[in-house]
Each structure stands twice: as structure tokens, then as C-alpha cells.
Design a protein around this motif. Structure first.
Motif, PDB file in Angstrom:
ATOM      1  N   MET A 122       0.839  -1.200   0.000  1.00  0.00           N
ATOM      2  CA  MET A 122       0.000   0.000   0.000  1.00  0.00           C
ATOM      3  C   MET A 122       0.877   1.254   0.000  1.00  0.00           C
ATOM      4  O   MET A 122       0.596   2.230  -0.697  1.00  0.00           O
ATOM      5  CB  MET A 122      -0.931  -0.010   1.210  1.00  0.00           C
ATOM      6  N   GLY A 123       1.939   1.207   0.796  1.00  0.00           N
ATOM      7  CA  GLY A 123       2.874   2.320   0.810  1.00  0.00           C
ATOM      8  C   GLY A 123       3.557   2.495  -0.535  1.00  0.00           C
ATOM      9  O   GLY A 123       3.754   3.616  -1.008  1.00  0.00           O
ATOM     10  N   ALA A 124       3.914   1.369  -1.174  1.00  0.00           N
ATOM     11  CA  ALA A 124       4.546   1.435  -2.492  1.00  0.00           C
ATOM     12  C   ALA A 124       3.619   2.089  -3.499  1.00  0.00           C
ATOM     13  O   ALA A 124       4.039   2.945  -4.295  1.00  0.00           O
ATOM     14  CB  ALA A 124       4.930   0.029  -2.955  1.00  0.00           C
ATOM     15  N   LEU A 125       2.353   1.712  -3.472  1.00  0.00           N
ATOM     16  CA  LEU A 125       1.368   2.266  -4.402  1.00  0.00           C
ATOM     17  C   LEU A 125       1.229   3.769  -4.220  1.00  0.00           C
ATOM     18  O   LEU A 125       1.223   4.539  -5.186  1.00  0.00           O
ATOM     19  CB  LEU A 125       0.017   1.588  -4.174  1.00  0.00           C
ATOM     20  N   ILE A 126       1.151   4.196  -2.962  1.00  0.00           N
ATOM     21  CA  ILE A 126       0.987   5.623  -2.665  1.00  0.00           C
ATOM     22  C   ILE A 126       2.224   6.409  -3.077  1.00  0.00           C
ATOM     23  O   ILE A 126       2.138   7.441  -3.755  1.00  0.00           O
ATOM     24  CB  ILE A 126       0.695   5.820  -1.167  1.00  0.00           C
ATOM     25  N   MET A 127       3.402   5.922  -2.694  1.00  0.00           N
ATOM     26  CA  MET A 127       4.623   6.694  -2.918  1.00  0.00           C
ATOM     27  C   MET A 127       5.113   6.661  -4.358  1.00  0.00           C
ATOM     28  O   MET A 127       5.809   7.572  -4.804  1.00  0.00           O
ATOM     29  CB  MET A 127       5.725   6.215  -1.981  1.00  0.00           C
ATOM     30  N   LEU A 135      -3.769  11.085  -4.109  1.00  0.00           N
ATOM     31  CA  LEU A 135      -3.508   9.755  -4.647  1.00  0.00           C
ATOM     32  C   LEU A 135      -3.692   9.721  -6.161  1.00  0.00           C
ATOM     33  O   LEU A 135      -4.508  10.465  -6.715  1.00  0.00           O
ATOM     34  CB  LEU A 135      -4.462   8.726  -4.038  1.00  0.00           C
ATOM     35  N   VAL A 136      -2.916   8.841  -6.806  1.00  0.00           N
ATOM     36  CA  VAL A 136      -3.156   8.475  -8.198  1.00  0.00           C
ATOM     37  C   VAL A 136      -3.246   6.952  -8.212  1.00  0.00           C
ATOM     38  O   VAL A 136      -2.248   6.270  -7.988  1.00  0.00           O
ATOM     39  CB  VAL A 136      -2.021   8.960  -9.123  1.00  0.00           C
ATOM     40  N   LEU A 137      -4.446   6.436  -8.428  1.00  0.00           N
ATOM     41  CA  LEU A 137      -4.654   4.995  -8.348  1.00  0.00           C
ATOM     42  C   LEU A 137      -4.782   4.379  -9.740  1.00  0.00           C
ATOM     43  O   LEU A 137      -5.516   4.899 -10.586  1.00  0.00           O
ATOM     44  CB  LEU A 137      -5.917   4.674  -7.549  1.00  0.00           C
ATOM     45  N   PRO A 138      -4.074   3.284 -10.004  1.00  0.00           N
ATOM     46  CA  PRO A 138      -4.279   2.577 -11.266  1.00  0.00           C
ATOM     47  C   PRO A 138      -5.694   1.996 -11.301  1.00  0.00           C
ATOM     48  O   PRO A 138      -6.192   1.496 -10.283  1.00  0.00           O
ATOM     49  CB  PRO A 138      -3.214   1.475 -11.232  1.00  0.00           C
ATOM     50  N   LEU A 219     -15.051  15.197 -19.159  1.00  0.00           N
ATOM     51  CA  LEU A 219     -14.281  14.076 -18.593  1.00  0.00           C
ATOM     52  C   LEU A 219     -12.895  14.566 -18.199  1.00  0.00           C
ATOM     53  O   LEU A 219     -12.228  15.243 -18.976  1.00  0.00           O
ATOM     54  CB  LEU A 219     -14.173  12.939 -19.607  1.00  0.00           C
ATOM     55  N   VAL A 220     -12.467  14.210 -16.990  1.00  0.00           N
ATOM     56  CA  VAL A 220     -11.118  14.512 -16.510  1.00  0.00           C
ATOM     57  C   VAL A 220     -10.468  13.206 -16.062  1.00  0.00           C
ATOM     58  O   VAL A 220     -11.060  12.448 -15.280  1.00  0.00           O
ATOM     59  CB  VAL A 220     -11.133  15.512 -15.336  1.00  0.00           C
ATOM     60  N   ARG A 221      -9.276  12.933 -16.563  1.00  0.00           N
ATOM     61  CA  ARG A 221      -8.540  11.739 -16.139  1.00  0.00           C
ATOM     62  C   ARG A 221      -7.537  12.141 -15.055  1.00  0.00           C
ATOM     63  O   ARG A 221      -6.825  13.132 -15.188  1.00  0.00           O
ATOM     64  CB  ARG A 221      -7.853  11.044 -17.314  1.00  0.00           C
ATOM     65  N   ARG A 222      -7.471  11.333 -13.997  1.00  0.00           N
ATOM     66  CA  ARG A 222      -6.665  11.687 -12.826  1.00  0.00           C
ATOM     67  C   ARG A 222      -5.181  11.618 -13.093  1.00  0.00           C
ATOM     68  O   ARG A 222      -4.399  12.393 -12.511  1.00  0.00           O
ATOM     69  CB  ARG A 222      -7.031  10.757 -11.656  1.00  0.00           C
ATOM     70  N   ASP A 223      -4.723  10.729 -13.950  1.00  0.00           N
ATOM     71  CA  ASP A 223      -3.280  10.548 -14.125  1.00  0.00           C
ATOM     72  C   ASP A 223      -2.611  11.748 -14.782  1.00  0.00           C
ATOM     73  O   ASP A 223      -1.462  12.074 -14.479  1.00  0.00           O
ATOM     74  CB  ASP A 223      -2.983   9.270 -14.912  1.00  0.00           C
ATOM     75  N   THR A 224      -3.310  12.430 -15.674  1.00  0.00           N
ATOM     76  CA  THR A 224      -2.729  13.582 -16.364  1.00  0.00           C
ATOM     77  C   THR A 224      -3.452  14.886 -16.050  1.00  0.00           C
ATOM     78  O   THR A 224      -2.953  15.956 -16.409  1.00  0.00           O
ATOM     79  CB  THR A 224      -2.773  13.371 -17.891  1.00  0.00           C
TER      80      THR A 224
END
Length: 335
Positions: A122-127, A135-138, A219-224
Motif C-alpha cells: 500500500m505504501g509502495a502504491l501511494i509513494m 492519490l493516483v490509483l491505477p 471528462l477529466v482523467r486523474r493521471d494527467t
């Protein structure tokens, strides 16, 4: 509760497995298989690129003959051991008298493995992925993949927009995409936008009265954080494709960063300079001795993260001792 949230807490939660085998070869095969299971999960679901490698004898699990690891790199340039798989040989079998009856009816000690990952993923995903907005979640791991926010002036308009969102949501759910319609009337749309950016929801849709008239949606995408106006027709199919694109883009961004943070060095001065000024993984020659490994750690707080499984034979000299070396290993400061 300790201070490194999601990396190590007082109650340390594991996914862990143990196997026992009749032969050395079977046990090695199992340990190798499991580290690649962890690699696949990290890269294909978490979108976190990892280096697969062997721990040095000084860093391997106590009592193991070999420890395989997946090593990830966080955005601050520190490494994170994200999963391990151990070939234990017969050491624990002999210590705890774990035997089996072979085909000849004789007792033999088993060949054992153990492997595990923990809440530190979980820490790896967050950092690895998050930014200053949160957060940026896949998409493969996001509990909510699409959030819908109505923008309205009257209760009647709200009901109309929510009804249209419900139709789109049904199409998305039919494709296996999780959706939330946020029709709360006690907070403004801007608050909702910030909230779902903070939570890392991959896609946000907003619809107002003009969108209803024009048959469009924002539409807004979180990653970009890219924003676009799309037709409501065929929207579900577009979002289904977009989920795959976002998943790949998050991984690609992390991979490009990781690759840019692997630096080959050949001298001790260069080793120290890169470690202090750049960080990340340092690919350097090591003479294979515990004494040198410990001396480097004491001098720099950097450890051998792994000897990559695909490391090629390369003659050189150890950056610290100047003694002969036959391959490069990866050093880094770590969590």
C-alpha cells in the motif's frame, strides 16, 4: 502504530506462503515462480515497475540458501523491498524435523520455500504514483473507477442529470467498471472535484444543464488531469478503452522515472556524489565480500538492494575496495 504508515506498523499484516518439496530443484522452481507472481502483480495491477534479483548473502533471509526480491523505486529516490521469496534448502526442515517418506519408504528431509508480501505494498502504491493533489490509483486497483458529479441549479435539473448519469452508469457497470454518482446537495461541485482528485479516482465525469442540451459530458482523467468534452453517445466504450490507457500510462511514467534513476558508476567518489545528489539505484561493481558491503553501508547508508537476475557477467573492479568484480549490483538507500 509506528511512524512509517503502510510500510511497517505494530500489527504487521502479511500474505505469506510456505511449501515443502521432495527435491531441491522443485523448491527452487517454486521460489522462482512466486517472485514472478509478485512481479506480475506489482507491474500489471499496481503499475509499479520492479527489479527482480537475488539478495546478497548478508541481506538474504536468515537461514535461507537464496532470497529473491522485487525492488521498487519511490519518487523520492529511495528503494523499497516490495516482496520476497526464499529458497530455504533443508535448513528449517532439519531444525524442526520436517520429513516425508520417499518412494523407497525412507524418511528424508523436505526442501522448503517461503514467500510473502505485506501491507507495505500500500505504501509502495501511494509513494510511487501520487502527486501534490493526492492519490493516483491505477484503474485495476481503484475501488471507484469513475465518479459522476452533477452540476445543477434546481432540484428538477439535478434529478434530470442524475437520471442520465444512471443510464451511463448502467452501461459502465455492464462492462465491469465501478461507478459512483455523487448527488450530495450539501457540498459544491468544486469541493467534490478536489475530494476525488485527493482519493485518486481514475476518471471524473461532470454534467451540467448545457451538457444535457448538447448531449455532452466533461471528462477529466486523474493521471494527467487532462480535461475534454465528449459526446454522451458511445461514452461507455470510450471509458472502457481509457481505463486500459490510464493503467498503461501510470506504469509507463513510473518505469521511465525508474529507468532514469539507475546510474552506472565506476569510482567511489562518483558513487557518493550520485547517491547524495541524485539518489535512485546505483549500478556498481562489488567484490562480493560481506566486509565491503558493510563498509559501504556504514559510510553511505546505502545497501545492496539486489543482484539482478538478468545481470550479465562484466569484469571490473569494486568501487570501494578496488578488488576484482565479475558483475554489477544495485545499491540504493531504502525504506
Amino acid at each position: 502504530m509506528r511512524t512509517r504508515l503502510f510500510l511497517r506498523t505494530a500489527e504487521f499484516l502479511w500474505q505469506e506462503g510456505h511449501t515443502a518439496h521432495a527435491t531441491r530443484e522443485e523448491a527452487i522452481e517454486e521460489a522462482t515462480k512466486m517472485i514472478h507472481v509478485y512481479q506480475k502483480f506489482a507491474e500489471e495491477w499496481m503499475a509499479v515497475p520492479v527489479v527482480v534479483g537475488h539478495k546478497s548473502p548478508n541481506e538474504r533471509f536468515a537461514g535461507a540458501e537464496d532470497t529473491l526480491t522485487i525492488e521498487a523505486l519511490m519518487q523520492d529516490g529511495k528503494a523499497l523491498q516490495s516482496g520476497t521469496s526464499h529458497f530455504l534448502g533443508q535448513n528449517f526442515a532439519k531444525a524442526f524435523d520436517v520429513q516425508y517418506v520417499n518412494k523407497e519408504g525412507k524418511l528424508e528431509y523436505v526442501w522448503a520455500t517461503s514467500w510473502g508480501v505485506s501491507t507495505r505494498l500500500m505504501g509502495a502504491l501511494i509513494m510511487a504514483h501520487s502527486d501534490n493533489n493526492g492519490l493516483v490509483l491505477p484503474p485495476k486497483l481503484a475501488p471507484i473507477q469513475v465518479v459522476m458529479v452533477p452540476i445543477y441549479k434546481t432540484a428538477e435539473q439535478l434529478a434530470e442529470i442524475v437520471a442520465r448519469f444512471e443510464q451511463i452508469a448502467a452501461e459502465l457497470r455492464a462492462k465491469g467498471i465501478s461507478v459512483k454518482i455523487d448527488d450530495r446537495d450539501n457540498v459544491r461541485p468544486g469541493f467534490k472535484f478536489a475530494e476525488y482528485e485527493l482519493k485518486g479516482v481514475p476518471v471524473r465525469l461532470a454534467m451540467g444543464g448545457r451538457d444535457m442540451e448538447n448531449g455532452t459530458v466533461e471528462l477529466v482523467r486523474r493521471d494527467t488531469l487532462e480535461k475534454e468534452t465528449l459526446s454522451q453517445e458511445g461514452l461507455a466504450g470510450h471509458i472502457e478503452t481509457l481505463m486500459t490507457d490510464i493503467q498503461h500510462n501510470i506504469f509507463r511514467k513510473a518505469l521511465d522515472y525508474r529507468n532514469s534513476m539507475i546510474t552506472r558508476v565506476d569510482t567511489w567518489d562518483e558513487f557518493k556524489r550520485v547517491l547524495d545528489e541524485k539518489g535512485g539505484f546505483i549500478s556498481a561493481h562489488w567484490d562480493g565480500t560481506v566486509e565491503t558491503e558493510v563498509a559501504i553501508k556504514e559510510a553511505t547508508k546505502a545497501t545492496i538492494r539486489c543482484i539482478p537476475v538478468d545481470a550479465e557477467e562484466e569484469e571490473g573492479v569494486c568501487v570501494f575496495s578496488g578488488k576484482p568484480s565479475h558483475r554489477r549490483v544495485l545499491f540504493a538507500r531504502s525504506y
